[in-house]
Design an enzyme around this catalytic site. Structure first.
Site, mmCIF file in Angstrom:
data_model
loop_
_atom_site.group_PDB
_atom_site.id
_atom_site.type_symbol
_atom_site.label_atom_id
_atom_site.label_comp_id
_atom_site.label_asym_id
_atom_site.label_seq_id
_atom_site.Cartn_x
_atom_site.Cartn_y
_atom_site.Cartn_z
ATOM 1 N N VAL A 196 52.729 28.906 35.256
ATOM 2 C CA VAL A 196 53.503 30.133 35.120
ATOM 3 C C VAL A 196 52.927 31.167 36.085
ATOM 4 C CG1 VAL A 196 54.358 31.905 33.540
ATOM 5 C CG2 VAL A 196 53.833 29.615 32.674
ATOM 6 N N ASP A 221 58.718 25.143 17.753
ATOM 7 C CA ASP A 221 57.327 25.423 18.130
ATOM 8 C C ASP A 221 57.005 26.898 17.933
ATOM 9 O OD1 ASP A 221 54.767 24.782 18.957
ATOM 10 O OD2 ASP A 221 55.211 24.951 21.092
ATOM 11 N N GLY A 276 49.420 31.830 33.894
ATOM 12 C CA GLY A 276 49.409 30.932 32.755
ATOM 13 C C GLY A 276 49.605 29.503 33.208
ATOM 14 N N GLY A 288 50.032 25.179 31.517
ATOM 15 C CA GLY A 288 50.160 24.305 30.365
ATOM 16 C C GLY A 288 50.142 22.863 30.813
ATOM 17 N N LYS A 322 58.411 29.787 35.770
ATOM 18 C CA LYS A 322 57.797 28.562 35.258
ATOM 19 C C LYS A 322 58.142 27.440 36.227
ATOM 20 C CE LYS A 322 57.744 29.376 30.245
ATOM 21 N NZ LYS A 322 58.154 28.806 28.939
#
Length: 363
Positions: free
Chosen positions: A29, A139, A22, A24, A44
């Site tokens: 990640v 969020d 992952g 962002g 992370k």
């Protein structure tokens, strides 16, 4: 070996980073393994200043939480990079089931209302815990709700979370009441208008958006403004309207959404109030169930996933607990909205949070 032992914080040099699963705007990640136990977790990582701020905020928030409804932080590792640039690795428990957003993508459909009720109940348990401990998630959306392989639900991604001043801890960082982050189409009107300090009511509005997302496979729709996110944001912040509710939703579900989308924050229901709402505690009306078009299994992977509810009446609490642990999600055909799924990522790029992490999942 017990699962708790498998998730112990790895010692420096005693863990191996796997492939990136992952990414962002503020970091990456990776899947990781504890060399001492063989246990899997995710890490992370952040290197930029902005990324460090969000990741440190998440670490500080999670470090003071302990709940079966909140993803567990198992440790952190601070490093000095090139030219003195600080790096941070945050170790998080691995949730093999992925996120609620992954489920919709994986099955090319949307969640059946029975599963939405069950998942919403579990999300509310997480929100009740957070709010009792002075934390606003800020969020909440399907991408930030993770599932274990057995279907247990946990809230995740606390980079945007805020701890209210009355609940400050020694490890908490002060948050400006003027700073906001999150995902615009899931934000409450008062947040978009920057009206004072963010409070728990903001999470309730986002919960309503998340329920709509589960039911439709898409963000809340404000007329045709989904094609113009800024117009939708303006309508959320300054109109008296509500988003379009899911077609064929039960009367309990519609009432639940009305409670979430109350624009007066003092009248908006709390997480504790909603946990007692018939939508999450009651049994789905069979008359409403007739409107649901179930998705037929298309492969052996889908076979056996769905099974009819028992006719034997048990307590509402027991139904919720048994179902969430026993089943994995199944889907139904979306009412003319499946074309959205192929465009999910391009749409999200227009409205995504600057602090959003892509959900961890192994292909």
């Amino acid at each position: 070996m017990k699962e708790a032992d498998m998730c112990l914080c790895p010692k420096p040099g005693e863990w191996a980073k796997g492939k990136m699963v992952g990414s962002g705007a503020f970091g990456s990640v990776h899947l990781a393994m504890n060399k001492s136990t063989g246990g899997l977790f995710v890490v992370k990582s952040a290197e930029s200043r902005a990324a460090l701020d969000f990741l440190e905020n998440e670490a500080n928030i999670l470090g003071n939480l302990s709940s079966p409804h909140i993803v567990k932080c198992i440790g952190r590792e601070k490093l000095e990079g090139v030219n003195g640039v600080r790096k941070l690795n945050l170790f998080i428990e691995y949730m093999a089931g992925g996120s609620l957003a992954d489920i919709a993508d994986k099955f090319e459909g949307v969640l059946d209302e029975r599963m939405i009720r069950l998942y919403t109940r579990e999300i509310l348990k997480g929100l009740v815990y957070l709010h009792r401990n002075g934390v606003v998630h800020c969020d909440l959306k399907c991408k930030n709700v993770l599932l274990s392989s057995s279907g247990n639900i946990k809230l995740a991604d606390f980079g945007c979370a805020k701890r209210l001043n009355g609940f400050m801890t020694r490890s908490s960082s002060m948050e400006s009441s003027e700073s906001i982050c999150g995902t615009p189409l899931w934000m409450a009107p008062e947040v978009l208008r920057k009206e004072g300090v963010i409070n728990y009511a903001a999470d309730i509005w986002s919960l309503g958006c998340t329920v709509i997302e589960m039911a439709t496979g898409k963000p809340p729709k404000w007329g045709d403004e989904i094609l113009n996110p800024m117009a939708a944001v303006y309508k959320i912040a300054h109109s008296n309207e509500m988003p379009k509710f899911p077609a064929g939703f039960s009367k309990e579900g519609l009432d639940f959404l009305h409670k979430c989308f109350e624009r007066n924050t003092k009248k908006r229901w709390t997480s504790e109030n909603l946990l007692g709402h018939p939508f999450v505690c009651g049994k789905l009306d069979e008359r409403n169930a007739e409107n649901v078009e179930l998705y037929s299994p298309s492969s052996v992977l889908d076979a056996g996933v769905y099974e009819e509810d028992e006719d034997v009446l048990v307590s509402k609490e027991l139904i919720c607990e048994r179902e969430i642990k026993r089943r994995i999600p199944f889907t139904m055909r979306s009412f003319g909205e499946r074309d959205y799924m192929s465009h999910r990522h391009s749409t999200n790029s227009l409205i995504a949070s600057s602090g959003n992490w892509i959900t961890v999942r192994i292909s």
